[in-house]
Write a protein that holds these residues in place. Structure first.
Motif, PDB file in Angstrom:
ATOM      1  N   TYR A  89       5.930  -6.456   2.733  1.00 52.14           N
ATOM      2  CA  TYR A  89       5.221  -5.824   1.632  1.00 52.14           C
ATOM      3  C   TYR A  89       5.305  -6.709   0.393  1.00 52.14           C
ATOM      4  O   TYR A  89       6.317  -7.373   0.144  1.00 52.14           O
ATOM      5  CB  TYR A  89       5.833  -4.458   1.313  1.00 52.14           C
ATOM      6  CG  TYR A  89       5.836  -3.488   2.462  1.00 52.14           C
ATOM      7  CD1 TYR A  89       4.787  -2.604   2.650  1.00 52.14           C
ATOM      8  CD2 TYR A  89       6.894  -3.463   3.372  1.00 52.14           C
ATOM      9  CE1 TYR A  89       4.795  -1.693   3.704  1.00 52.14           C
ATOM     10  CE2 TYR A  89       6.905  -2.573   4.436  1.00 52.14           C
ATOM     11  CZ  TYR A  89       5.854  -1.686   4.597  1.00 52.14           C
ATOM     12  OH  TYR A  89       5.864  -0.804   5.639  1.00 52.14           O
ATOM     13  N   THR A  90       4.252  -6.671  -0.401  1.00 54.25           N
ATOM     14  CA  THR A  90       4.267  -7.389  -1.671  1.00 54.25           C
ATOM     15  C   THR A  90       4.893  -6.502  -2.738  1.00 54.25           C
ATOM     16  O   THR A  90       4.949  -5.264  -2.593  1.00 54.25           O
ATOM     17  CB  THR A  90       2.853  -7.772  -2.106  1.00 54.25           C
ATOM     18  OG1 THR A  90       2.111  -6.579  -2.402  1.00 54.25           O
ATOM     19  CG2 THR A  90       2.145  -8.568  -1.014  1.00 54.25           C
ATOM     20  N   ASP A 142       3.639  -5.842  -5.652  1.00 58.91           N
ATOM     21  CA  ASP A 142       2.601  -4.964  -6.198  1.00 58.91           C
ATOM     22  C   ASP A 142       2.390  -3.746  -5.308  1.00 58.91           C
ATOM     23  O   ASP A 142       2.197  -2.623  -5.796  1.00 58.91           O
ATOM     24  CB  ASP A 142       1.284  -5.734  -6.353  1.00 58.91           C
ATOM     25  CG  ASP A 142       1.319  -6.712  -7.510  1.00 58.91           C
ATOM     26  OD1 ASP A 142       2.168  -6.528  -8.411  1.00 58.91           O
ATOM     27  OD2 ASP A 142       0.500  -7.657  -7.516  1.00 58.91           O
ATOM     28  N   GLU A 143       2.432  -3.950  -4.003  1.00 57.48           N
ATOM     29  CA  GLU A 143       2.271  -2.832  -3.074  1.00 57.48           C
ATOM     30  C   GLU A 143       3.447  -1.868  -3.186  1.00 57.48           C
ATOM     31  O   GLU A 143       3.263  -0.644  -3.179  1.00 57.48           O
ATOM     32  CB  GLU A 143       2.161  -3.375  -1.650  1.00 57.48           C
ATOM     33  CG  GLU A 143       1.786  -2.331  -0.611  1.00 57.48           C
ATOM     34  CD  GLU A 143       1.598  -2.924   0.767  1.00 57.48           C
ATOM     35  OE1 GLU A 143       1.148  -2.190   1.662  1.00 57.48           O
ATOM     36  OE2 GLU A 143       1.902  -4.117   0.946  1.00 57.48           O
ATOM     37  N   SER A 191       3.045   0.120  -6.491  1.00 58.63           N
ATOM     38  CA  SER A 191       1.965   1.109  -6.482  1.00 58.63           C
ATOM     39  C   SER A 191       2.266   2.286  -5.562  1.00 58.63           C
ATOM     40  O   SER A 191       1.827   3.410  -5.824  1.00 58.63           O
ATOM     41  CB  SER A 191       0.649   0.440  -6.073  1.00 58.63           C
ATOM     42  OG  SER A 191       0.727  -0.032  -4.729  1.00 58.63           O
ATOM     43  N   ARG A 192       3.021   2.050  -4.495  1.00 62.58           N
ATOM     44  CA  ARG A 192       3.245   3.101  -3.502  1.00 62.58           C
ATOM     45  C   ARG A 192       4.566   3.835  -3.674  1.00 62.58           C
ATOM     46  O   ARG A 192       4.745   4.922  -3.116  1.00 62.58           O
ATOM     47  CB  ARG A 192       3.171   2.509  -2.095  1.00 62.58           C
ATOM     48  CG  ARG A 192       1.788   2.027  -1.713  1.00 62.58           C
ATOM     49  CD  ARG A 192       1.754   1.385  -0.348  1.00 62.58           C
ATOM     50  NE  ARG A 192       2.189   2.309   0.699  1.00 62.58           N
ATOM     51  CZ  ARG A 192       2.259   1.996   1.980  1.00 62.58           C
ATOM     52  NH1 ARG A 192       1.910   0.776   2.381  1.00 62.58           N
ATOM     53  NH2 ARG A 192       2.666   2.877   2.874  1.00 62.58           N
TER      54      ARG A 192
END
Length: 256
Positions: free
Chosen positions: A5-6, A8-9, A12-13
């Motif tokens: 996973y990044t 940013d991901e 956001s999640r």
């Protein structure tokens, strides 16, 4: 194949829309990066992180029990690490969609036991070192307030759901007719825009000031008393706001 996973991901999640300022500023930046490292490993589960956070919290309590300043610093560091791990379990659960009712129960119970253990370790250790009974009173105060603020939050949530009261930390628009929001609304919206709850002294800040700031500054009594007063004040404010809302939105009685 392991899923990577990044950042940013992950943000956001897993980041909450609104959170305590201590979490936003001092925990999430580290926790997100640690989640990025461990998320690909399926053996790292939310429940295992919850248990690990509790074990590290017990290590913090043992350090506090030693009472001398170097041990207080070690206890404060371990308590913060325990809280970071405790935040990671929820992030992993949301990221992988592995949330479960048992996981929520486990997290709640071990959080309360961690606070209990650390209160006994911190204040019991200071009592053993000084024989000052004020530390026994402070231990009881911290345990009571931690219990009260959780029970209060649960009951207030039920009442808000029943009467349709808004979340007390949502963004507030300026009053109708105002062309520019006054300072209070600007302040609230600025905080919430950065994911920080306007409820600035919640249970999270209470625990951090008692178990981290107080030991680090070697001002355990003063910081415990101050943080207890601030927590009580903010809890009373929430209760008052709920009371005024329910008074203003009472259903009218039908005539007999």
């Amino acid at each position: 194949m392991a899923r990577h996973y990044t950042l940013d991901e992950i943000r956001s999640r897993t980041y909450k829309e609104k959170d305590a300022w201590w979490t936003v500023l001092l925990v999430d930046p580290l926790a997100a990066r640690l989640v990025k490292l461990v998320a690909p490993f399926r053996s790292v589960t939310p429940n295992r992180l919850t248990v690990l956070a509790f074990v590290v919290g017990l290590g913090s309590a043992l350090c506090f029990w030693r009472a001398s300043y170097p041990w207080l610093l070690a206890g404060a560091l371990l308590f913060h690490l325990s809280f970071v791990l405790d935040c990671m379990d929820g992030k992993i659960a949301r990221l992988r969609e592995e949330s479960s009712p048992f996981g929520s129960w486990l997290d709640y119970v071990l959080d309360r036991l961690r606070v209990l253990a650390c209160a006994v370790g911190l204040f019991g250790g200071q009592y053993q070192a000084t024989h000052d009974f004020v530390y026994i009173w402070l231990a009881g105060l911290v345990i009571f307030l931690d219990m009260f603020r959780y029970l209060n939050a649960l009951q207030m949530g039920k009442v808000r759901a029943e009467v349709g009261a808004p979340d007390p930390v949502v963004v507030v628009d300026a009053p109708v007719g105002m062309t520019e929001a006054p300072g209070w609304w600007k302040y609230r919206n600025l905080l919430v825009g950065r994911r920080i709850r306007p409820h600035l002294f919640s249970g999270i800040e209470f625990m951090m000031f008692v178990f981290i700031v107080g030991p680090v500054l070697n001002q355990i009594v003063a910081l415990t008393v101050l943080s207890s007063l601030l927590l009580i004040a903010f809890e009373l404010l929430l209760i008052y706001r709920l009371y005024t809302f329910t008074r203003a939105h009472r259903p009218s009685l039908s005539p007999l």
